[in-house]
Write an enzyme that holds these catalytic residues in place. Structure first.
Site, PDB file in Angstrom:
ATOM      1  NE  ARG A 187      24.458  -3.508  43.592  1.00 55.52           N
ATOM      2  CZ  ARG A 187      25.464  -4.292  43.217  1.00 55.52           C
ATOM      3  NH1 ARG A 187      25.249  -5.297  42.391  1.00 55.52           N
ATOM      4  NH2 ARG A 187      26.684  -4.074  43.653  1.00 55.52           N
ATOM      5  CG  MET A 198      16.940 -31.798  37.562  1.00 53.84           C
ATOM      6  SD  MET A 198      15.592 -32.199  38.676  1.00 53.84           S
ATOM      7  CE  MET A 198      14.234 -31.319  37.937  1.00 53.84           C
ATOM      8  CE1 TYR A 235      11.920 -35.690  29.808  1.00 54.76           C
ATOM      9  CE2 TYR A 235      14.003 -34.682  30.483  1.00 54.76           C
ATOM     10  CZ  TYR A 235      12.921 -35.514  30.748  1.00 54.76           C
ATOM     11  OH  TYR A 235      12.838 -36.159  31.942  1.00 54.76           O
ATOM     12  CE  LYS A 251      29.736 -10.603  45.013  1.00 53.45           C
ATOM     13  NZ  LYS A 251      29.731  -9.178  44.765  1.00 53.45           N
TER      14      LYS A 251
HETATM   15  C1  LIG Z   1      30.786  -8.797  44.127  1.00 48.15           C
HETATM   16  C2  LIG Z   1      31.262  -7.431  44.330  1.00 48.15           C
HETATM   17  C3  LIG Z   1      32.531  -7.038  43.876  1.00 48.15           C
HETATM   18  C4  LIG Z   1      33.426  -7.937  43.047  1.00 48.15           C
HETATM   19  O1  LIG Z   1      33.180  -7.751  41.673  1.00 48.15           O
HETATM   20  P1  LIG Z   1      33.993  -8.564  40.562  1.00 48.15           P
HETATM   21  O2  LIG Z   1      33.469  -8.065  39.285  1.00 48.15           O
HETATM   22  O3  LIG Z   1      33.699 -10.007  40.809  1.00 48.15           O
HETATM   23  O4  LIG Z   1      35.434  -8.251  40.763  1.00 48.15           O
HETATM   24  C5  LIG Z   1      32.958  -5.773  44.202  1.00 48.15           C
HETATM   25  N1  LIG Z   1      32.171  -4.919  44.897  1.00 48.15           N
HETATM   26  C6  LIG Z   1      30.929  -5.253  45.313  1.00 48.15           C
HETATM   27  C7  LIG Z   1      30.120  -4.263  46.072  1.00 48.15           C
HETATM   28  C8  LIG Z   1      30.447  -6.505  45.043  1.00 48.15           C
HETATM   29  O5  LIG Z   1      29.207  -6.828  45.460  1.00 48.15           O
END
Ligand SMILES: *Cc1c(COP(=O)(O)O)cnc(C)c1O
Length: 375
Positions: free
Chosen positions: A141, A315, A267, A43
């Site tokens: 979550r 930036m 800045y 991701k």
């Molecule tokens: C991103 C994610 C992981 C990976 O976690 P890391 O700490 O990067 O190893 C595992 N499980 C879920 C559900 C995630 O969203």
């Protein structure tokens, strides 16, 4: 997202060492053993490393599954020819189930509505939809509450065109609350056992992110989900494993000047020169994801020496003090993350200085920075 071999002119780039990906993947394999499958989260553009090339490499390294956050990431992977199974780790809107079947994707399920919609669409097409059920054992979550999960899954298991291929949960405190994490493992085990006794056998059971992989063998079940460690980064200090980071961030000096004593730089003039100084301007800034919070804090490497960032990060540019570095010139390479000669700057150090975590540093490195892959 970055694809190999486009023309580019900007002398600011990320180098990705694919040998180190193989090393880290091999290490995870060694830790979990041959019976445990490996799902790698790719991701957020593979944590900033480039989702397509990283996924292609993982596919050839023998990863079992890829994990993404959303449909769009999954579709991009399929359009790039990735054939590995893909799990969408988050939930989606029930109106969006069609692409799951169009692109053979596995969906995380934690509501009846989504399960029914997906089942309905699959039945229309006379195919089986693939699902992993998310169970909440304490992250709060997403996920079906642990105490409702048994009856939820039994009900879902009756749907004719939905295949429950996996069940998973997540550890919020694998770094700081071992007893809580162990309790989550017990809760998850208990649920799996109850389901088994009721003849609901779910092939893949998974819980562990990187820290789970490293610190909780009992949390491996038969699949793990290591993200950060696959990219060679440490989720926390003091771990006794040897990961190799993939990512370096480099640029070239764009401009050089000498400014007199008592000159304000950048800045707000938050830095004022204490003496006559030689200052280099680098073509990178917070617009590339280099944190503005590193203003007056971090350094980069030029000629194998540390050159401190002075004044606010802008930036698209930032300034560094090169007064003590001999023979600097425009076009000379500077390392912001990675190694130069015998010095190095790692993501973990930068994250600490910036008051954040390594994840955020690499995820934020923007699309404007070209990725170069090295074998
Ligand atoms: C991103 C994610 C992981 C990976 O976690 P890391 O700490 O990067 O190893 C595992 N499980 C879920 C559900 C995630 O969203």
């Amino acid at each position: 997202m970055n694809i190999k071999n486009n023309v580019f002119y900007r002398p600011t780039w990320v180098e990705i060492n694919l040998k180190n990906l193989a090393h880290n993947f091999g290490l995870v394999k060694k830790i979990v053993g041959p019976k445990v499958k490996i799902l790698v989260p790719v991701k957020a553009d593979a944590y900033g490393h480039g989702i397509i090339v990283i996924s292609q490499e993982l596919q050839s390294l023998g990863a079992d599954y890829l994990g993404v956050a959303c449909l769009d990431e999954a579709i991009l992977l399929r359009k790039s020819g990735i054939t590995l199974p893909i799990l969408i780790l988050n939930t989606i809107l029930a109106g969006n189930v069609k692409p799951l079947l169009d692109y053979s994707l596995t969906q995380t399920i934690c509501t009846k509505e989504l399960a029914h919609k997906l089942n309905q669409e699959a039945r229309k097409r006379n195919v089986l939809a693939c699902a992993h059920i998310k169970v909440d054992t304490g992250m709060h979550r997403i996920g079906v509450a642990h105490n409702e999960a048994y009856s939820f899954i039994k009900a879902i298991a009756r749907l004719s065109n939905l295949r429950i291929e996996g069940i998973f949960t997540h550890f919020p405190c694998a770094d700081n609350k071992p007893s809580f994490t162990r309790m989550q493992i017990r809760m998850f085990n208990g649920l799996i056992q109850r389901l088994d006794e009721a003849n609901v056998h779910i092939p893949f059971k998974h819980a562990s992110n990187s820290l789970g992989v490293i610190n909780y063998p009992a949390g491996h079940f038969n699949m793990v989900r290591p993200g950060l460690m696959i990219y060679g980064l440490y989720p926390t200090g003091g771990l006794k494993i040897k990961l190799k980071p993939l990512l370096s961030l480099k640029t070239k000096i764009a401009y050089l000047k000498t400014v007199p004593k008592r000159s304000g730089v950048s800045y707000g003039h938050t830095y004022v020169t204490p003496r006559t100084m030689k200052i280099a301007t680098m073509p990178i800034g917070y617009g590339d994801g280099y944190p503005r919070s590193l203003s007056n804090k971090a350094h980069c490497l030029i000629s194998g020496r540390e050159a401190r960032i002075i004044g606010k990060v802008c930036m698209d540019q930032l300034m560094v003090d090169v007064t003590k570095i001999k023979k600097v010139k425009i076009g000379q390479e500077a390392v912001l993350i990675g190694r130069q000669k015998n010095k190095s700057i790692n993501v973990e150090q930068l994250a600490k200085l910036a008051g954040t975590i390594p994840y955020e540093i690499v995820c934020n490195l923007g699309e404007r920075i070209r990725r170069i892959y090295k074998n």
